[in-house]
Design an enzyme around this catalytic site. Structure first.
Site, short mmCIF file in Angstrom:
data_model
loop_
_atom_site.label_atom_id
_atom_site.label_comp_id
_atom_site.label_asym_id
_atom_site.label_seq_id
_atom_site.Cartn_x
_atom_site.Cartn_y
_atom_site.Cartn_z
N SER A 140 1.01 -1.24 0.02
CA SER A 140 0.05 0.10 0.07
C SER A 140 0.89 1.12 -0.09
O SER A 140 1.81 1.10 0.54
CB SER A 140 -0.83 -0.07 1.22
OG SER A 140 -1.70 -1.06 1.34
N1 SAH Z 1 -0.26 -5.09 4.26
C1 SAH Z 1 0.24 -4.97 3.04
C2 SAH Z 1 -0.50 -4.91 2.03
C3 SAH Z 1 -0.59 -6.13 1.26
S1 SAH Z 1 -1.95 -6.23 -0.26
C4 SAH Z 1 1.30 -3.76 2.89
O1 SAH Z 1 2.14 -3.13 4.12
O2 SAH Z 1 1.49 -2.94 1.92
C5 SAH Z 1 -3.31 -7.10 0.65
C6 SAH Z 1 -2.88 -8.58 1.00
O3 SAH Z 1 -3.75 -9.22 1.50
C7 SAH Z 1 -2.28 -9.60 -0.27
O4 SAH Z 1 -0.98 -9.87 0.06
C8 SAH Z 1 -3.32 -10.62 -0.56
O5 SAH Z 1 -2.63 -11.75 -0.74
C9 SAH Z 1 -4.05 -10.60 1.34
N2 SAH Z 1 -5.35 -11.20 1.28
C10 SAH Z 1 -6.33 -11.08 0.49
N3 SAH Z 1 -7.40 -11.94 0.92
C11 SAH Z 1 -6.91 -12.42 2.29
C12 SAH Z 1 -7.37 -13.30 3.17
N4 SAH Z 1 -8.73 -13.68 3.04
N5 SAH Z 1 -6.51 -13.67 4.11
C13 SAH Z 1 -5.33 -13.15 4.39
N6 SAH Z 1 -4.71 -12.43 3.41
C14 SAH Z 1 -5.36 -11.99 2.22
#
Ligand code: SAH
Length: 218
Positions: A69
């Site tokens: 993000s």
């Molecule tokens: N927190 C991260 C953002 C990652 S993007 C940062 O610091 O930038 C969002 C993430 O959510 C992705 O890696 C995706 O695989 C995960 N995600 C989506 N659905 C999910 C679920 N049901 N359980 C766990 N992770 C999930």
């Protein structure tokens, strides 16, 4: 000396300082959040080829169709979650490469973060170890279920957009806690849910764009 840790060029402390000044200009007011963002080396959470762009206010690819993000959103979500109060136990759904979990680790006593894609979970564990984030625990699991064995949480952050508020997560909120999550499909709204003795209250904060929350593990 490991070049990724050296203070040169676009990954220097000065670059990080500029990011903090930009966050202030964008309206982030919580000094605790700003200090946390200043202390976490964001360039370690992206591929080396993208490290020079790590402090720009953009989301960047982290593989598997997912993104880290943008700094503003990370800061804003944690600012809303904190509400100027210390946080004890926090759950993050969607670890990705672990950047937001690392920032959360600076502002909360214990952080639990769940990721459904195994290689991302493993890379995040490596990165968090590298920076010595000892109060952050990662699980490879479907975060839509939360972590019932660890609940209740004083704060829950979702880093992926859901079409509805998962019932399991509502149940895992402590009384007096907050959950911050993107809600919606095409149009998404950053949504705040507060739980008090009388129930749950939902407030829409601002328009956002997140990857979707998916079910199951990969
Ligand atoms: N927190 C991260 C953002 C990652 S993007 C940062 O610091 O930038 C969002 C993430 O959510 C992705 O890696 C995706 O695989 C995960 N995600 C989506 N659905 C999910 C679920 N049901 N359980 C766990 N992770 C999930």
């Amino acid at each position: 000396m490991n070049v990724r840790h050296s203070g040169i060029g676009m990954t220097s402390a000065r670059t990080r300082n500029r990011m903090i000044e930009r966050l202030r200009a964008q309206g982030i007011r919580d000094e605790v959040v700003l200090a946390a963002m200043n202390s976490v080396p964001r360039h370690l959470f992206v591929d080396e080829a993208l490290a020079t762009r790590a402090y720009e206010d953009v989301s960047l690819p982290i593989g598997y169709g997912q993104t880290i993000s943008q700094p503003y959103i990370v800061a804003r979500m944690i600012e809303i979650l904190r509400n100027d109060k210390p946080l004890n136990r926090v759950l993050e759904v969607g670890t990705g490469r672990g950047y937001q979990a690392a920032v959360l680790g600076q502002v909360a006593r214990e952080v639990y973060s769940v990721e459904r894609i195994k290689p991302l979970h493993e890379r995040a564990a490596q990165c968090l170890k590298e920076i010595g984030a000892r109060n952050v625990r990662l699980s490879h699991a479907d975060g839509g279920m939360g972590l019932p064995s660890i609940a209740p949480f004083d704060g829950i952050i979702m880093a992926a957009a859901a079409t509805h508020v998962p019932r399991e997560l509502l149940a895992q909120m402590a009384v007096g806690s907050r959950m911050v999550m993107p809600l919606g499909t095409q149009e998404q709204m950053l949504t705040l849910i507060e739980r008090d003795e009388r129930g749950y209250h939902q407030t829409q904060m601002e328009a956002v764009k997140f990857v979707p929350l998916l079910t199951g593990m990969a």
